[in-house]
Design an enzyme around this catalytic site. Sequence first.
Site, PDB file in Angstrom:
ATOM      1  N   LYS A 111       2.900  -7.856   8.856  1.00 42.08           N
ATOM      2  CA  LYS A 111       2.000  -8.521   7.706  1.00 42.08           C
ATOM      3  C   LYS A 111       0.593  -8.499   8.363  1.00 42.08           C
ATOM      4  O   LYS A 111      -0.262  -8.732   7.703  1.00 42.08           O
ATOM      5  CB  LYS A 111       2.768  -9.724   7.340  1.00 42.08           C
ATOM      6  CG  LYS A 111       3.882  -9.813   6.366  1.00 42.08           C
ATOM      7  CD  LYS A 111       3.077  -9.356   5.905  1.00 42.08           C
ATOM      8  CE  LYS A 111       4.836  -9.145   4.696  1.00 42.08           C
ATOM      9  NZ  LYS A 111       4.753  -8.289   3.704  1.00 42.08           N
ATOM     10  N   LYS A 194      11.129   3.154   5.382  1.00 39.17           N
ATOM     11  CA  LYS A 194      12.718   2.543   4.730  1.00 39.17           C
ATOM     12  C   LYS A 194      11.702   2.117   3.399  1.00 39.17           C
ATOM     13  O   LYS A 194      10.685   2.460   3.283  1.00 39.17           O
ATOM     14  CB  LYS A 194      12.956   0.917   5.329  1.00 39.17           C
ATOM     15  CG  LYS A 194      11.864  -0.162   5.113  1.00 39.17           C
ATOM     16  CD  LYS A 194      11.724  -1.370   5.522  1.00 39.17           C
ATOM     17  CE  LYS A 194      10.882  -2.407   4.910  1.00 39.17           C
ATOM     18  NZ  LYS A 194      11.009  -3.293   5.272  1.00 39.17           N
ATOM     19  N   LYS A 197       8.890  -2.286  -1.330  1.00 38.69           N
ATOM     20  CA  LYS A 197       8.122  -2.167  -2.365  1.00 38.69           C
ATOM     21  C   LYS A 197       5.861  -1.973  -1.973  1.00 38.69           C
ATOM     22  O   LYS A 197       5.900  -1.589  -2.542  1.00 38.69           O
ATOM     23  CB  LYS A 197       8.180  -3.379  -3.514  1.00 38.69           C
ATOM     24  CG  LYS A 197       7.733  -2.831  -4.092  1.00 38.69           C
ATOM     25  CD  LYS A 197       8.226  -4.831  -5.238  1.00 38.69           C
ATOM     26  CE  LYS A 197       7.698  -4.338  -6.450  1.00 38.69           C
ATOM     27  NZ  LYS A 197       6.295  -5.103  -6.672  1.00 38.69           N
TER      28      LYS A 197
END
Length: 331
Positions: A111, A194, A197
């Site tokens: 993040k 992976k 979104k």
Amino acid sequence: METVVSGIRPTGKLHLGNYFGALRNFISMQNEHNCYFFIADYHSLTTHPTPTDLYGNVRQILVEYLAAGLDPDKSTLYIQSDVPEVAELYLFLNMNAYIGELERCTSFKDKIRQQPQNVNAGLLTYPTLMAADILIHRATKVPVGKDQEQHLEMTRQFSNRFNRMYKVNYFPEPQAFNFGNELVKIPGLNGSGKMGKSEGEGNAIYLADEPEAIRKKVMKAVTDSGPTEPNQTKPEAIQNIFQLMKVVSATETLNFFEEQYNTCQIRYGDMKKQLAQDMIVFTEPFREKIKAISADETYISKVARMGKEKAQENANKTIREVREIIGFKKF
Ligand code: TYM
């Protein structure tokens, strides 16, 4: 009978990664276990959605949970923020969560890279909120995809630490779960990593996607110029296409293209056409149900109300007991 808890962040529509990593397990577990499935809307605040987006996304996931086959009479379907007891447990757990272990968490490091302009305290303490989600129902099984494995490990740490600290045997050691035994990671269409979104436009196939959108995205999936030697090891992008085929197509179809690859005759255009077609067939029942349920405002509110009541009842019991253990007593 196990107590099962899992959730999905409301960041838009559900994709095939969510389905095969999590939702498919939710559906099969609801028949045998005591299940709590929620929409992780507190969690989604780490990315600062607008109020309109937040509401719309929560609604969308609730609709998709129902469309995929979750039954509000069999499992408790609720919205995380309807159960503020979770936030209280999060506060308690944070007192015993150490900065060092939180900073070492892989998802936190990811993040920081993804949103360097917004490294907030919620991101750092994401694993304690997730532990609170699970421990509030004293769950033993947590159906999730591979990417959540470390968070589950941290949940066990926090659970054990609490028990040790207060010399109780109150919280269990929850285990990540997939009925295929191995936790899965569904790849995306852009050649690496992976399905997700935040991994770029066109990388994910959503349950609600229209056939044309699926076809377009699959035909654009990254491939290469093909194998040059028989039985050659597949590069990641190619491996990914095969892996996607494995989850949505018939075994014979997969075997056919494996054979074509191994004998260097493969035409990726044909393979992608077939994959797109199988994805369209696979998602068809979801697409129709999503539209129907989305139009039924009364049903949606009824499900949310029922879930809130059932989840609160259990969460409230845990929080009362935890307060007692910690030493908050009535005067
Ligand atoms: P989230 O919202 O990112 O994803 C929801 C679920 O979908 C799985 N998933 C995948 N599985 C396989 N392959 C993929 N490409 C893929 N993409 C997503 C995730 O592993 C997850 O199971 N922190 C969680 C939400 C959460 C939670 C919880 C889960 C909050 N509290 C308590 C379980 C228990 C998350 O961000 O998942």
